[in-house]
Design an enzyme around this catalytic site. Structure first.
Site, mmCIF file in Angstrom:
data_model
loop_
_atom_site.group_PDB
_atom_site.id
_atom_site.type_symbol
_atom_site.label_atom_id
_atom_site.label_comp_id
_atom_site.label_asym_id
_atom_site.label_seq_id
_atom_site.Cartn_x
_atom_site.Cartn_y
_atom_site.Cartn_z
ATOM 1 N N LYS A 71 0.860 -1.459 0.127
ATOM 2 C CA LYS A 71 -0.141 -0.350 0.205
ATOM 3 C C LYS A 71 0.687 1.215 -0.134
ATOM 4 C CE LYS A 71 -4.306 2.220 1.076
ATOM 5 N NZ LYS A 71 -3.785 2.381 -0.577
ATOM 6 N N LYS A 129 5.422 2.738 -3.230
ATOM 7 C CA LYS A 129 5.426 3.555 -3.154
ATOM 8 C C LYS A 129 5.054 3.797 -5.397
ATOM 9 C CE LYS A 129 5.284 7.365 -0.723
ATOM 10 N NZ LYS A 129 4.267 7.776 0.245
ATOM 11 N N SER A 167 -7.623 4.927 4.626
ATOM 12 C CA SER A 167 -7.196 4.468 3.398
ATOM 13 C C SER A 167 -7.585 2.375 3.725
ATOM 14 C CB SER A 167 -5.885 4.456 2.845
ATOM 15 O OG SER A 167 -5.447 5.319 1.969
ATOM 16 N N THR A 204 -4.936 12.618 8.074
ATOM 17 C CA THR A 204 -3.559 12.841 8.044
ATOM 18 C C THR A 204 -4.049 13.611 9.286
ATOM 19 O OG1 THR A 204 -3.495 11.880 6.267
ATOM 20 C CG2 THR A 204 -1.583 13.398 7.306
ATOM 21 N N ASN A 217 -3.885 21.212 2.465
ATOM 22 C CA ASN A 217 -3.845 19.687 3.205
ATOM 23 C C ASN A 217 -4.064 19.602 4.253
ATOM 24 O OD1 ASN A 217 -5.166 16.865 4.296
ATOM 25 N ND2 ASN A 217 -6.552 18.128 2.637
#
Ligand code: GLU
Length: 424
Positions: free
Chosen positions: A79, A115, A358, A199, A230
């Site tokens: 992931k 990644k 996620s 996050t 964000n």
């Protein structure tokens, strides 16, 4: 014991994870790992490089390079995000993929680490070109990703919109709906509640746990936040709502300070109207450098890497630093912060809330389910509290930093999974 093959880990100028990768040497040493264990941790399971042509708006065709690294999948499918950057390279992605495996193990979600990304400067391409580049990349890697293989997500310079193109291209290739192929989607296409603030919120949950271990009184604490993207903006909003005094905040143009506290909803409105936080009424304009050393109790770097370094670290006044950005502290500064008695909540713990939600998104997609906001909030909270408790226990037992403890916990967990599989 110094790992015999530590030179495989590369440190280049763009590497955002030098600190963690350097700290690993100490962790390997502390855990007394065998050469086989170090070898296994030191090499990605798979890494891919693809080259593909894309028609540009000008009518020309240009070749692009994409990569995907699937570092370790002992604990579950790999992931991790997909980033677009002109200086992207495989070595750096290997380190970032490894850190994703660490993050997932640390918060105990059943994923390994990956990644990937494309070598491209998003500021130099149109939206249509970005879509064609994304879709072409997915066509090249569609066989190596999948809901039980490797699940992409947003990362630097990719967002919800890019996730939709990934989803749509993958579904066209497979000829069926596969919402669990990617996370960070819009809610209408199977995204999860809370993902857009997860996050920042995960970081706040960890911060509040950390505060319980100190004698600091929340009601009197001043917070300085670097970054108004964000993560920084959401952190400011959440902390403001929880009664913290936000005494300084910045964006890429500079910052603003008011020791009595800034009215964050009004700052957000001001930023929306003027494009910057600067010149906010009843505040003083400051530079980003001044923000880092401003008079505050909690400092939250939530922007770029390597912000706290050997030059400014001695002037830091905060008692707690929560690293919401990736690797905002240099190795030199990190060592000095220990001597200065500053509590650092490391990035691999502080910003893990994103991948946690996620995971919730992936579960919802697999079960064709939808979780109400309250359920996601409760589960995120519990996951972050548990992760903090595991790290804190090691800190006390081993009298070490949270960064060292977090790495140690995660590495033990990955090696345990490898042992159970019979790979060690
Ligand atoms: N790119 C984010 C990270 O580095 C999110 C990864 C994910 O949700 O899979 O943590």
């Amino acid at each position: 014991m110094i790992p015999n093959n530590i030179e495989r880990i590369h440190f280049d100028s763009m590497n955002t994870c030098n600190l963690c990768m350097m700290e690993l040497e100490n962790v390997y040493d502390n855990l007394i790992l065998s050469p086989e264990e170090i070898d296994l941790l030191d090499m990605p399971k798979r890494s891919f490089t693809v080259h593909f042509p894309v028609h540009m708006d000008s009518g020309d065709t240009k070749m692009f390079v994409g990569h995907r690294v699937q570092y370790n999948d002992a604990r579950g499918p790999t992931k991790g995000g997909i980033r677009y950057h002109p200086e992207l390279n495989l070595e750096n992605l290997k380190n970032l993929a490894f850190l994703m495996a660490i993050k997932c193990a640390l918060v105990n979600i059943p994923f390994g680490g990956a990644k990937g990304g494309i070598v491209v400067n998003t500021k130099e391409i149109s939206r249509d070109e970005m879509e064609r580049i994304t879709r072409a990349y997915i066509r090249e890697i569609s066989d190596i990703i999948g809901p039980f293989k490797d699940i992409p997500a947003p990362d630097a310079y990719t967002d919800e919109k890019v996730m939709v193109w990934i989803l749509d291209e993958f579904e066209r290739i497979k000829g069926k709906h596969v919402p669990s192929i990617v996370t960070g989607k819009p809610i209408e296409l199977g995204g999860s509640e809370v993902r857009n603030i997860s996050t920042a919120l995960g970081g706040v949950y960890v911060l509040e746990e950390a505060l319980k271990t100190t004698d600091l009184d929340k009601a009197t604490l001043g917070v300085a936040i670097q970054g108004f993207g964000n993560v920084g903006r959401n952190a400011a909003e959440i902390l403001y709502e929880r009664g913290y005094r936000i005494c300084a905040i910045s964006d890429s143009n500079g910052g603003i300070a008011n020791k009595d506290g800034l009215d964050i909803p009004k700052v957000i409105e001001h930023k929306y109207q003027t494009g910057t936080v600067l010149d906010f009424p009843n505040s003083k304009n400051i530079s980003n450098e001044e923000l880092l050393t401003s008079d505050c109790d909690i400092l939250i770097p939530a922007a770029l890497s390597k912000q706290i370094d050997g030059k400014n670290v001695r002037d830091i006044k905060a008692k707690i630093i929560m690293e919401l950005a990736n690797a905002p502290t240099t190795l030199e500064a990190s060592k000095m912060l220990i001597d200065q008695g500053v509590l650092v909540i490391p990035d691999i713990l502080a910003n893990a809330g994103g991948v946690v939600v996620s995971y919730f998104e992936w579960i919802q997609n697999l079960n064709q389910d939808y979780w109400e906001e309250e359920r996601v909030l409760k589960k995120l909270n519990q996951t972050m509290i548990d992760a903090f408790a595991n790290v804190h226990m090691i800190c006390i037992d081993e009298k070490c930093t949270m960064r060292r403890a977090a790495l140690q916990f995660a590495i033990r967990s990955i090696l345990h999974a490898e042992r159970l599989r019979g790979n060690l």
